[in-house]
Scaffold this motif. Structure first.
Motif, PDB file in Angstrom:
ATOM      1  N   SER A  13       0.837  -1.211   0.000  1.00  0.00           N
ATOM      2  CA  SER A  13       0.000   0.000   0.000  1.00  0.00           C
ATOM      3  C   SER A  13       0.865   1.251   0.000  1.00  0.00           C
ATOM      4  O   SER A  13       0.645   2.180  -0.792  1.00  0.00           O
ATOM      5  CB  SER A  13      -0.926  -0.010   1.227  1.00  0.00           C
ATOM      6  N   GLU A  14       1.853   1.308   0.896  1.00  0.00           N
ATOM      7  CA  GLU A  14       2.722   2.486   0.969  1.00  0.00           C
ATOM      8  C   GLU A  14       3.612   2.600  -0.264  1.00  0.00           C
ATOM      9  O   GLU A  14       3.903   3.709  -0.736  1.00  0.00           O
ATOM     10  CB  GLU A  14       3.562   2.425   2.242  1.00  0.00           C
ATOM     11  N   ALA A  15       4.037   1.456  -0.796  1.00  0.00           N
ATOM     12  CA  ALA A  15       4.835   1.484  -2.028  1.00  0.00           C
ATOM     13  C   ALA A  15       4.028   2.096  -3.174  1.00  0.00           C
ATOM     14  O   ALA A  15       4.574   2.812  -4.024  1.00  0.00           O
ATOM     15  CB  ALA A  15       5.288   0.071  -2.384  1.00  0.00           C
ATOM     16  N   LEU A  16       2.723   1.833  -3.196  1.00  0.00           N
ATOM     17  CA  LEU A  16       1.871   2.405  -4.243  1.00  0.00           C
ATOM     18  C   LEU A  16       1.735   3.918  -4.082  1.00  0.00           C
ATOM     19  O   LEU A  16       1.670   4.649  -5.077  1.00  0.00           O
ATOM     20  CB  LEU A  16       0.491   1.742  -4.200  1.00  0.00           C
ATOM     21  N   ILE A  17       1.686   4.409  -2.840  1.00  0.00           N
ATOM     22  CA  ILE A  17       1.658   5.865  -2.632  1.00  0.00           C
ATOM     23  C   ILE A  17       2.942   6.486  -3.166  1.00  0.00           C
ATOM     24  O   ILE A  17       2.925   7.516  -3.865  1.00  0.00           O
ATOM     25  CB  ILE A  17       1.484   6.196  -1.134  1.00  0.00           C
ATOM     26  N   MET A  18       4.088   5.868  -2.851  1.00  0.00           N
ATOM     27  CA  MET A  18       5.368   6.371  -3.346  1.00  0.00           C
ATOM     28  C   MET A  18       5.422   6.340  -4.868  1.00  0.00           C
ATOM     29  O   MET A  18       5.873   7.306  -5.506  1.00  0.00           O
ATOM     30  CB  MET A  18       6.514   5.528  -2.768  1.00  0.00           C
ATOM     31  N   LEU A  19       4.951   5.244  -5.467  1.00  0.00           N
ATOM     32  CA  LEU A  19       4.963   5.123  -6.920  1.00  0.00           C
ATOM     33  C   LEU A  19       4.036   6.144  -7.566  1.00  0.00           C
ATOM     34  O   LEU A  19       4.359   6.712  -8.626  1.00  0.00           O
ATOM     35  CB  LEU A  19       4.544   3.698  -7.316  1.00  0.00           C
ATOM     36  N   THR A  20       2.894   6.403  -6.927  1.00  0.00           N
ATOM     37  CA  THR A  20       1.958   7.402  -7.475  1.00  0.00           C
ATOM     38  C   THR A  20       2.587   8.787  -7.478  1.00  0.00           C
ATOM     39  O   THR A  20       2.469   9.539  -8.462  1.00  0.00           O
ATOM     40  CB  THR A  20       0.656   7.403  -6.655  1.00  0.00           C
ATOM     41  N   TRP A  21       3.278   9.144  -6.381  1.00  0.00           N
ATOM     42  CA  TRP A  21       3.961  10.435  -6.342  1.00  0.00           C
ATOM     43  C   TRP A  21       5.060  10.507  -7.406  1.00  0.00           C
ATOM     44  O   TRP A  21       5.206  11.523  -8.097  1.00  0.00           O
ATOM     45  CB  TRP A  21       4.566  10.685  -4.961  1.00  0.00           C
ATOM     46  N   ALA A  22       5.830   9.426  -7.535  1.00  0.00           N
ATOM     47  CA  ALA A  22       6.895   9.416  -8.539  1.00  0.00           C
ATOM     48  C   ALA A  22       6.320   9.564  -9.940  1.00  0.00           C
ATOM     49  O   ALA A  22       6.855  10.304 -10.781  1.00  0.00           O
ATOM     50  CB  ALA A  22       7.698   8.113  -8.426  1.00  0.00           C
ATOM     51  N   SER A  23       5.213   8.880 -10.190  1.00  0.00           N
ATOM     52  CA  SER A  23       4.567   8.969 -11.498  1.00  0.00           C
ATOM     53  C   SER A  23       4.045  10.373 -11.764  1.00  0.00           C
ATOM     54  O   SER A  23       4.209  10.924 -12.861  1.00  0.00           O
ATOM     55  CB  SER A  23       3.428   7.952 -11.574  1.00  0.00           C
ATOM     56  N   TYR A  24       3.410  10.970 -10.742  1.00  0.00           N
ATOM     57  CA  TYR A  24       2.871  12.327 -10.918  1.00  0.00           C
ATOM     58  C   TYR A  24       3.993  13.321 -11.215  1.00  0.00           C
ATOM     59  O   TYR A  24       3.867  14.171 -12.118  1.00  0.00           O
ATOM     60  CB  TYR A  24       2.100  12.751  -9.666  1.00  0.00           C
ATOM     61  N   LEU A  25       5.087  13.228 -10.469  1.00  0.00           N
ATOM     62  CA  LEU A  25       6.203  14.153 -10.685  1.00  0.00           C
ATOM     63  C   LEU A  25       6.846  13.923 -12.044  1.00  0.00           C
ATOM     64  O   LEU A  25       7.262  14.878 -12.717  1.00  0.00           O
ATOM     65  CB  LEU A  25       7.227  13.986  -9.558  1.00  0.00           C
ATOM     66  N   PHE A  26       6.941  12.650 -12.459  1.00  0.00           N
ATOM     67  CA  PHE A  26       7.488  12.340 -13.781  1.00  0.00           C
ATOM     68  C   PHE A  26       6.612  12.939 -14.880  1.00  0.00           C
ATOM     69  O   PHE A  26       7.117  13.549 -15.832  1.00  0.00           O
ATOM     70  CB  PHE A  26       7.580  10.824 -13.939  1.00  0.00           C
ATOM     71  N   GLN A  27       5.300  12.790 -14.747  1.00  0.00           N
ATOM     72  CA  GLN A  27       4.375  13.354 -15.727  1.00  0.00           C
ATOM     73  C   GLN A  27       4.467  14.877 -15.740  1.00  0.00           C
ATOM     74  O   GLN A  27       4.395  15.501 -16.808  1.00  0.00           O
ATOM     75  CB  GLN A  27       2.943  12.920 -15.394  1.00  0.00           C
ATOM     76  N   ALA A  28       4.630  15.488 -14.564  1.00  0.00           N
ATOM     77  CA  ALA A  28       4.701  16.950 -14.489  1.00  0.00           C
ATOM     78  C   ALA A  28       5.958  17.487 -15.166  1.00  0.00           C
ATOM     79  O   ALA A  28       5.977  18.626 -15.646  1.00  0.00           O
ATOM     80  CB  ALA A  28       4.667  17.388 -13.028  1.00  0.00           C
ATOM     81  N   MET A  29       7.020  16.681 -15.199  1.00  0.00           N
ATOM     82  CA  MET A  29       8.260  17.118 -15.833  1.00  0.00           C
ATOM     83  C   MET A  29       8.139  17.188 -17.353  1.00  0.00           C
ATOM     84  O   MET A  29       8.743  18.049 -17.998  1.00  0.00           O
ATOM     85  CB  MET A  29       9.399  16.164 -15.466  1.00  0.00           C
ATOM     86  N   PHE A  30       7.347  16.307 -17.938  1.00  0.00           N
ATOM     87  CA  PHE A  30       7.338  16.193 -19.400  1.00  0.00           C
ATOM     88  C   PHE A  30       6.003  16.573 -20.047  1.00  0.00           C
ATOM     89  O   PHE A  30       5.940  16.794 -21.246  1.00  0.00           O
ATOM     90  CB  PHE A  30       7.685  14.751 -19.807  1.00  0.00           C
ATOM     91  N   PHE A  31       4.947  16.633 -19.240  1.00  0.00           N
ATOM     92  CA  PHE A  31       3.634  16.929 -19.809  1.00  0.00           C
ATOM     93  C   PHE A  31       2.953  18.005 -18.967  1.00  0.00           C
ATOM     94  O   PHE A  31       3.174  18.109 -17.757  1.00  0.00           O
ATOM     95  CB  PHE A  31       2.753  15.670 -19.849  1.00  0.00           C
ATOM     96  N   GLU A  32       2.118  18.760 -19.625  1.00  0.00           N
ATOM     97  CA  GLU A  32       1.386  19.805 -18.918  1.00  0.00           C
ATOM     98  C   GLU A  32       0.292  19.183 -18.064  1.00  0.00           C
ATOM     99  O   GLU A  32      -0.478  18.336 -18.517  1.00  0.00           O
ATOM    100  CB  GLU A  32       0.768  20.786 -19.924  1.00  0.00           C
ATOM    101  N   GLN A  33       0.226  19.592 -16.800  1.00  0.00           N
ATOM    102  CA  GLN A  33      -0.745  19.053 -15.859  1.00  0.00           C
ATOM    103  C   GLN A  33      -1.853  20.077 -15.597  1.00  0.00           C
ATOM    104  O   GLN A  33      -1.685  21.275 -15.805  1.00  0.00           O
ATOM    105  CB  GLN A  33      -0.064  18.696 -14.530  1.00  0.00           C
ATOM    106  N   THR A  34      -2.991  19.571 -15.123  1.00  0.00           N
ATOM    107  CA  THR A  34      -4.076  20.463 -14.728  1.00  0.00           C
ATOM    108  C   THR A  34      -3.615  21.346 -13.577  1.00  0.00           C
ATOM    109  O   THR A  34      -2.913  20.880 -12.668  1.00  0.00           O
ATOM    110  CB  THR A  34      -5.309  19.642 -14.279  1.00  0.00           C
ATOM    111  N   ALA A  35      -3.990  22.614 -13.618  1.00  0.00           N
ATOM    112  CA  ALA A  35      -3.573  23.559 -12.577  1.00  0.00           C
ATOM    113  C   ALA A  35      -4.051  23.084 -11.208  1.00  0.00           C
ATOM    114  O   ALA A  35      -5.201  22.682 -11.034  1.00  0.00           O
ATOM    115  CB  ALA A  35      -4.128  24.942 -12.879  1.00  0.00           C
TER     116      ALA A  35
END
Length: 471
Positions: free
Chosen positions: A72-94
């Motif tokens: 469960s906690e690993a999934l929270i960490m992975l979700t944050w990593a994924s969100y930050l990765f997406q924010a680096m290369f793609f435009e995110q909703t404000a």
């Protein structure tokens, strides 16, 4: 050449080697894990949905990712990593401007560095303080994923369904296992298959709780607290939906009530009853009928189920061990405060071997034990700010399709806070506190959304004045 082709070749070669070296079952698990990671990296919301299913079903199934942590906690960490990765290369909703409650929670997280360092230096005990601290921070951080991943109503609906599906799976596993075997420890072999560790110690601890239902939440009181928090959401969601979603919500509410009784968690039961009476006073539809029906069902279960009789009779007996221990905890708590004026930090949990004999079964006092008095005051500031933001503006609550999720999460958080008078599990218990802060975030941002656009509120037939009174 399309990038998919070389990636496909690499993965094909890798899994071919694995099939040659490892059993097929382990290769399938590795393949499923890799597929899940790739899916979450592509769409962070799926990581949050997976967390809700697994966190509500098998919260303490573990995985090795350099450190030993729960899936469960690993999934929270992975979700944050994924969100930050997406924010680096793609435009995110404000992302909306941080609310006062979010700023106060961030202050609590930053302040926790001080008792963490103090505990590392002053407390001599076994335990990995840095890892425990980082895990606690990630559990709290899930609140900040709400405005980033759940602005879309469809995603929010899917998340609620994920929580309810995970809870239903837990109940369908736990209730029959306990009813057939009549012991809390009967679920231990099942947990071994699901990747739980420390089962020898767990089996010994559950022997003293044999008359109460065991579950993947491990301790019956933790399971009771989880049910008390999730049941209001299941009820509010179920009565304002139709079709499969309605059936899911009402089924979780019904089975969750039975599961709560079987856990024998008096604090969770009292908190849920108190919040239901508050809901009935606010004239939420069908609460009167639910209280009467639940009372009748509870009396029948009490009449024909001796373990529940024994558990409830301890309320009035002279040999109530758990209540006696709680009085001892309160008696010795000033000594613990004097021994650790700045808290014990994150190296270990109360009591601290060689320093104190008792922990404390109280949500707010446990914050003092771990983070010192300033930590408790910051927690109070966070919860008070949350309540000022989400509390209903009128005495009468009209439950609608549009506000049911926010209302259910708000009532669930209230039940969790009320249970804090009897237990401490919503302070530092991994995964459970992640669900707690997820509910806090949903109720907070749903309230802001509804107040910002009241004209767009979609009313369900359940909200009509004729059905608005409690019966």
């Amino acid at each position: 050449m399309p990038i998919a082709m070389p990636i496909g070749l690499i993965f094909g070669l890798a899994f071919g080697v694995l099939i040659w070296l490892l059993p097929a079952s382990k290769v399938l698990l590795v393949a499923a894990g890799v597929a899940s990671i790739v899916t979450v990296i592509r769409q962070p919301i799926r990581g949050l949905l997976l967390f809700c299913v697994i966190g509500a079903f098998i919260p303490y199934s573990t995985v090795q990712i350099g450190i030993r942590t729960t899936v469960s906690e690993a999934l929270i960490m992975l979700t944050w990593a994924s969100y930050l990765f997406q924010a680096m290369f793609f435009e995110q909703t404000a992302v909306p401007k941080m609310m006062r409650t979010e700023r106060l929670l961030l202050a609590l997280m930053l302040f926790s560095a001080f008792p963490f360092l103090i505990g590392q230096v002053t407390v001599v005990a076994e335990g990995n303080g840095p890892i425990n601290w980082v895990r606690w921070l990630f559990n709290l951080s899930i609140l900040f994923l709400v405005p980033r991943l759940l602005q879309d109503r469809k995603n929010l609906e899917h998340l609620v369904i994920a929580v309810l599906v995970g809870t239903l799976m837990l109940l369908v596993l736990s209730i029959p296992t306990y009813v057939i075997n009549g012991s809390a420890s009967a679920i231990t072999p099942v947990l071994a298959i699901m990747g739980y560790g420390g089962l020898d110690v767990l089996g010994q601890s559950l022997l003293s709780l044999s008359s109460r239902m065991g579950s993947p939440w491990l301790h019956p009181n933790v399971a009771g607290g989880a049910m008390a928090m999730i049941l209001p959401l299941a009820f509010c969601f179920g009565i304002t939906r139709s079709g499969g979603a309605r059936s899911l919500g009402l089924m979780v509410a019904a089975l969750g009530g039975i599961g709560l009784l079987l856990t024998g968690s008096r604090g969770a039961l009292f908190s849920l009853l108190a919040i239901m009476l508050w809901m009935a006073r606010r004239r939420i539809p069908y609460l009167g009928r639910l209280l009467v029906g639940g009372g009748i069902a509870g009396m029948l279960l009490l009449m024909f189920y001796p373990p529940l009789q024994d558990r409830l009779l301890t309320l009035f007996g002279d040999d109530d061990t758990s209540t006696a221990i709680r009085f001892l905890e309160y008696t010795h708590f000033p000594q613990a405060m004097a021994t650790f004026p700045f808290g014990i930090g994150f190296k270990t949990d109360p009591p601290v071997l060689g320093y104190t004999q008792f922990g404390i079964s109280n949500l707010w006092l446990n914050f003092i034990y771990k983070l010192g008095l300033p930590g408790m005051l910051l927690f109070i500031a966070v919860t008070w700010s949350w309540w000022k933001e989400v509390r209903p503006e009128s005495d009468r609550i009209i439950l609608t399709h549009d506000n049911a999720i926010g209302m259910g999460c708000m009532i669930g958080v209230l039940a969790a806070l009320f249970s804090g008078l009897f237990d401490h599990y919503f302070s530092f218990t991994s995964v459970l506190i992640a669900l707690f802060w997820l509910f806090v975030g949903i109720s907070l941002h749903e309230t802001r959304r509804l107040r910002a656009s009241p004209a767009n509120t979609t009313h369900s037939p359940i909200a009509s004045p004729d059905l608005g009174t409690s019966r």
